[in-house]
Enzyme design. Sequence first.
Site, short mmCIF file in Angstrom:
data_model
loop_
_atom_site.label_atom_id
_atom_site.label_comp_id
_atom_site.label_asym_id
_atom_site.label_seq_id
_atom_site.Cartn_x
_atom_site.Cartn_y
_atom_site.Cartn_z
N GLY A 29 0.83 -1.21 0.00
CA GLY A 29 0.00 0.00 0.00
C GLY A 29 0.86 1.25 0.00
N ARG A 32 0.08 -4.79 -5.34
CA ARG A 32 0.26 -6.04 -4.60
C ARG A 32 0.49 -7.10 -5.68
NH1 ARG A 32 -0.50 -4.20 0.44
NH2 ARG A 32 -2.21 -2.73 0.79
N ASP A 39 5.48 -4.69 6.18
CA ASP A 39 6.01 -6.01 6.51
C ASP A 39 5.90 -7.02 5.35
OD1 ASP A 39 3.29 -6.02 6.82
OD2 ASP A 39 3.27 -7.06 8.74
N THR A 87 4.40 2.69 5.87
CA THR A 87 3.02 2.20 5.84
C THR A 87 2.23 3.01 6.85
OG1 THR A 87 1.58 0.40 6.61
CG2 THR A 87 3.85 0.27 7.33
N ASP A 98 0.02 1.86 8.60
CA ASP A 98 -0.38 0.96 9.71
C ASP A 98 0.58 1.02 10.90
OD1 ASP A 98 -2.34 0.18 7.94
OD2 ASP A 98 -1.31 -1.65 7.32
N ASP A 102 2.96 -0.87 11.68
CA ASP A 102 3.01 -2.19 12.32
C ASP A 102 4.31 -2.94 12.01
OD1 ASP A 102 2.49 -2.48 9.64
OD2 ASP A 102 0.92 -3.98 9.87
N ARG A 162 -5.18 -2.58 9.01
CA ARG A 162 -5.18 -4.02 8.74
C ARG A 162 -5.52 -4.78 10.02
NH1 ARG A 162 -3.38 -6.44 4.09
NH2 ARG A 162 -2.28 -4.59 3.42
O1 F6P Z 1 -1.40 -1.56 4.68
C1 F6P Z 1 -2.02 -0.36 4.39
C2 F6P Z 1 -3.50 -0.57 4.20
O2 F6P Z 1 -4.08 0.67 3.86
C3 F6P Z 1 -4.24 -1.21 5.38
O3 F6P Z 1 -4.50 -0.27 6.40
C4 F6P Z 1 -5.47 -1.73 4.69
O4 F6P Z 1 -6.05 -2.79 5.42
C5 F6P Z 1 -4.91 -2.21 3.39
O5 F6P Z 1 -3.73 -1.47 3.14
C6 F6P Z 1 -5.83 -2.09 2.20
O6 F6P Z 1 -5.21 -2.72 1.12
P1 F6P Z 1 -5.57 -2.49 -0.41
O7 F6P Z 1 -4.96 -1.20 -0.84
O8 F6P Z 1 -4.95 -3.65 -1.10
O9 F6P Z 1 -7.05 -2.46 -0.50
#
Ligand code: F6P
Length: 320
Positions: free
Chosen positions: A11, A72, A103, A126, A128, A130, A172
Site C-alpha cells: 500500500g 500487490r 512487513d 506504511t 499501519d 506495524d 489491517r
Molecule cells: O497496509 C495499508 C493498508 O491501507 C491497510 O491499512 C489496509 O487494510 C490495506 O492497506 C488495504 O489494502 P488495499 O490497498 O490492497 O485495499
Amino acid sequence: MKTIGVVTSGGDAPGMNAAIRAITRIAHSKGLEVLGFERGWDGLLTNTYKRLTPRNVGGIIQLGGTMLHTLRCPEFEKPEGVEQAAETLELNDVEGLIVIGGDGSFRGALDLSRKSETLMVGIPATIDNDVYGTDETVGFDTAVNTAVSSIDKIRDTAVSHERIFIVEVMGRKRGFLALEVGISVGAEVILVPENECKLEEIIAIVKENTRKGKRAGIIVAAEGVGDTGAIGQEIEKQTGSEVRRSILGYAQRGGSPTARSRMLAGLFAEKAVDLLCQDQGNRVVGLLHGAIISTDLEETCKKQKPLDMRLMKLAEMLAI
Ligand code: F6P
C-alpha cells in the site's frame, strides 16, 4: 557499489516520494546510479525501471502516493517470481536494493535475498505503523493527522445531533492507527484488535456517559476489530442512542505528507544508503527511542511489534 535500485511495494504511504527523492539525491552525492523499479515487485519481474536523477525526483517531496507506482504482486510470491526478480537485479548490475514498504514487502525482500547477491535494505513506510524494529513508519504521522482532522469534523455533527459515531480507521490487523487517532480526538471508546473489548462493556460506557450528560460520543475502531456496522447497530438497539458509522477508508492513505513523515523519509533514506555503502544488507532501518537504527531483516519479518497497552489505559482516563 555503483548502482542501487529502489522499489515501493504494498500500500502507498505519504512520504514514499520524499524517500525516493532523498535516496536518489544522497546516492548521487556518493557517486551511485539509482534505478527506480516501477509498480512494486512487478517492475523486477518485467525489468521495468526509470533511471532516477537528482532532477527527475524534483517537485515530489510534497506529494502523497509514489511516483514509482505500487501494486500487490502475487506472482512475486511464487518461487519463479523470486528467481525472475533476482535475474533482473543481476542483469542490471544492481548491487543494493532499497525496498520502501511494510512487513509484506520486507517478507518479499527476505525471499529475494535468499536467491540474489544484491544487498537488501528496507525503509518502513506504511500508514499501519506495524513494522517491528521502528517506533514509527513513514506515512503514519500523516495518516494520523488526516484521520484526526476528519473526525474533528464528524464530532461537530455528533455533538449537534447528540449522536454516537463509530468511526472505522485502517490498520489491517493492528490497532496502532486507531489508538493514536483515538487519543488525539478524545474518543470515548477505542477498539483495537489487540485488546478484546466486549460489546457489553461498550454499551455500559455509552449508557454511563448518557447518564453523566455526555450524549454525543466518538468510538474509534480499527478495521481489524470486525464488523463495525453490526457493532453500531447493537449499540443503538441496546442504548437507545442514535448511532452512525463512518468508514474513513482510503482518504487516510493519500495526501501531502506531514513535515514529520518527510523528515523520517529523509533520515531513513540516509541510513539506508549508508548501510549499502558499507556493504551491509538484510537490514531494515528504523527509529528507536529517537535514534535512527537498523534491525536484521529476518528479525523484522518474524517478530511482531507490540501495541503499547499503557496508552489504552491513558485513553480510558482521558475519556471520563
Ligand atoms: O497496509 C495499508 C493498508 O491501507 C491497510 O491499512 C489496509 O487494510 C490495506 O492497506 C488495504 O489494502 P488495499 O490497498 O490492497 O485495499
